[in-house]
Structure formats: structure tokens, C-alpha cells
Design a protein around this motif. Sequence first.
Motif, PDB file in Angstrom:
ATOM      1  N   CYS A 145       0.828  -1.199   0.000  1.00 33.31           N
ATOM      2  CA  CYS A 145       0.000   0.000   0.000  1.00 33.31           C
ATOM      3  C   CYS A 145       0.871   1.260   0.000  1.00 33.31           C
ATOM      4  O   CYS A 145       0.628   2.194  -0.767  1.00 33.31           O
ATOM      5  CB  CYS A 145      -0.926  -0.025   1.212  1.00 33.31           C
ATOM      6  N   VAL A 146       1.906   1.284   0.834  1.00 27.03           N
ATOM      7  CA  VAL A 146       2.803   2.439   0.916  1.00 27.03           C
ATOM      8  C   VAL A 146       3.531   2.642  -0.419  1.00 27.03           C
ATOM      9  O   VAL A 146       3.647   3.772  -0.906  1.00 27.03           O
ATOM     10  CB  VAL A 146       3.803   2.286   2.079  1.00 27.03           C
ATOM     11  N   MET A 147       4.000   1.548  -1.021  1.00 27.80           N
ATOM     12  CA  MET A 147       4.697   1.669  -2.306  1.00 27.80           C
ATOM     13  C   MET A 147       3.774   2.195  -3.399  1.00 27.80           C
ATOM     14  O   MET A 147       4.169   3.038  -4.206  1.00 27.80           O
ATOM     15  CB  MET A 147       5.297   0.323  -2.709  1.00 27.80           C
ATOM     16  N   GLN A 148       2.524   1.726  -3.425  1.00 28.05           N
ATOM     17  CA  GLN A 148       1.572   2.213  -4.425  1.00 28.05           C
ATOM     18  C   GLN A 148       1.283   3.703  -4.227  1.00 28.05           C
ATOM     19  O   GLN A 148       1.194   4.449  -5.196  1.00 28.05           O
ATOM     20  CB  GLN A 148       0.287   1.401  -4.371  1.00 28.05           C
ATOM     21  N   ALA A 149       1.139   4.121  -2.973  1.00 25.49           N
ATOM     22  CA  ALA A 149       0.901   5.540  -2.701  1.00 25.49           C
ATOM     23  C   ALA A 149       2.084   6.378  -3.187  1.00 25.49           C
ATOM     24  O   ALA A 149       1.901   7.458  -3.753  1.00 25.49           O
ATOM     25  CB  ALA A 149       0.661   5.754  -1.208  1.00 25.49           C
ATOM     26  N   ALA A 150       3.294   5.890  -2.987  1.00 26.35           N
ATOM     27  CA  ALA A 150       4.493   6.635  -3.386  1.00 26.35           C
ATOM     28  C   ALA A 150       4.584   6.795  -4.897  1.00 26.35           C
ATOM     29  O   ALA A 150       5.042   7.836  -5.384  1.00 26.35           O
ATOM     30  CB  ALA A 150       5.744   5.939  -2.871  1.00 26.35           C
ATOM     31  N   MET A 151       4.131   5.813  -5.643  1.00 27.39           N
ATOM     32  CA  MET A 151       4.256   5.870  -7.099  1.00 27.39           C
ATOM     33  C   MET A 151       3.396   6.977  -7.718  1.00 27.39           C
ATOM     34  O   MET A 151       3.618   7.365  -8.852  1.00 27.39           O
ATOM     35  CB  MET A 151       3.901   4.514  -7.721  1.00 27.39           C
ATOM     36  N   SER A 152       2.454   7.517  -6.957  1.00 24.35           N
ATOM     37  CA  SER A 152       1.578   8.564  -7.499  1.00 24.35           C
ATOM     38  C   SER A 152       2.135   9.972  -7.271  1.00 24.35           C
ATOM     39  O   SER A 152       1.524  10.946  -7.707  1.00 24.35           O
ATOM     40  CB  SER A 152       0.186   8.451  -6.859  1.00 24.35           C
ATOM     41  N   LEU A 153       3.261  10.079  -6.601  1.00 23.17           N
ATOM     42  CA  LEU A 153       3.831  11.388  -6.279  1.00 23.17           C
ATOM     43  C   LEU A 153       4.409  12.099  -7.503  1.00 23.17           C
ATOM     44  O   LEU A 153       4.917  11.450  -8.415  1.00 23.17           O
ATOM     45  CB  LEU A 153       4.967  11.240  -5.269  1.00 23.17           C
ATOM     46  N   GLU A 154       4.347  13.420  -7.474  1.00 16.98           N
ATOM     47  CA  GLU A 154       5.120  14.241  -8.409  1.00 16.98           C
ATOM     48  C   GLU A 154       6.375  14.655  -7.667  1.00 16.98           C
ATOM     49  O   GLU A 154       6.304  15.191  -6.558  1.00 16.98           O
ATOM     50  CB  GLU A 154       4.349  15.501  -8.812  1.00 16.98           C
ATOM     51  N   VAL A 155       7.519  14.382  -8.229  1.00 14.26           N
ATOM     52  CA  VAL A 155       8.788  14.658  -7.556  1.00 14.26           C
ATOM     53  C   VAL A 155       9.729  15.406  -8.495  1.00 14.26           C
ATOM     54  O   VAL A 155       9.632  15.269  -9.714  1.00 14.26           O
ATOM     55  CB  VAL A 155       9.468  13.348  -7.087  1.00 14.26           C
ATOM     56  N   PRO A 156      10.645  16.207  -7.916  1.00 11.44           N
ATOM     57  CA  PRO A 156      11.658  16.830  -8.773  1.00 11.44           C
ATOM     58  C   PRO A 156      12.609  15.752  -9.278  1.00 11.44           C
ATOM     59  O   PRO A 156      12.825  14.740  -8.602  1.00 11.44           O
ATOM     60  CB  PRO A 156      12.367  17.819  -7.840  1.00 11.44           C
TER      61      PRO A 156
END
Length: 175
Positions: A145-156
Amino acid sequence: RDVEPDDLAAAVRAARARGAAPAPGTDSAAMGATGAGADGPAKKITYDFSGETITPAVAEAPAPELVPLEPGAPLTKASVRDALAPLRYGVAACYVDALARTPELDGTVTLRLVIIQGDAGLGRIINSQVESGGEVIDDPQLSSCVMQAAMSLEVPGPEGRAQLIVHYPYTLEPR
């Protein structure tokens, strides 16, 4: 065809293991950013954060309105921390779900992200995983769940062929 980030990372690893080009349908820029080329190995930048404590109350709080990341924003530890800030709400939601399965669940999950230069001046997460070590929570559903949430981030993103590796621990407390 569109390739999911997990599929892309797996394809790149497999291609590097074979010593071949990326599998059809994968992004050759990702291969260049993660493998060695004519210019030598890609530069790696690592940011280790001290992390934060997450309780179920975080999931109950309203998440702030997201401010879109400016394309070409400078890559600094502060800009990465700011980009990761919204993830605390996703981690909290994952934790609340895990507490429903195991009410006394507590410990640390350390998120590891590998970020390369993506499209439009933003970074692209090509790999996310939860690392073990110390008093780590062993809950595969929580980790997923944590990994899936992270994949949706916009990052520099880092410039050129560089890789940015981020380690961000979350201490989870059920109180």
C-alpha cells in the motif's frame, strides 16, 4: 503501450542482467538513466531523511491542497522533502487499514525511491520499495500500500542520467 513503473523497473533490471537493450515497450531513457553507457555509470545522488511519526489521527486530518510541482524546479533535499509531504496522508491511510488487521501494529517502514529525469522537467519514480532493518513492520499488505501511494507522487528529477535515491522512514504508532 503504456508500461507501469513496476513493469518498467523489472524490464530494465532484466535487460541489464541480459546485457541487452530494454524490452519492447519500455522507455529507453530509463535504461540510459539506470545502466552504464558510453559516458560511464550514471551519477547517483542519495538523500537520507530522518522521517516522521505517523498515527491514525493523520488519516483523519484533511489533506492540504496539493500545489503542482513546477517543471524544472531545482533538485534539493528540501524540494524532495516538500514533494514527499503529501505522502504522509497515504501512509496514514495504509496504516489505518493495517491496524484493522493487527490492532497493536507499530514500528518503522522505510520507503526507498529511485527517481530519474522524466518528462516535462519532472522526476519519474522508477522503483519504490519498503526496506527492512531495525524494528521494522513485517506486513506485506502495508508495504504494498505504501509503495503504491508513493508511485503517485510528483517529484523533482535529477538532471541528465543521474539517479536520485531517497530513503524516508515512517515510524508508525497506534495511539
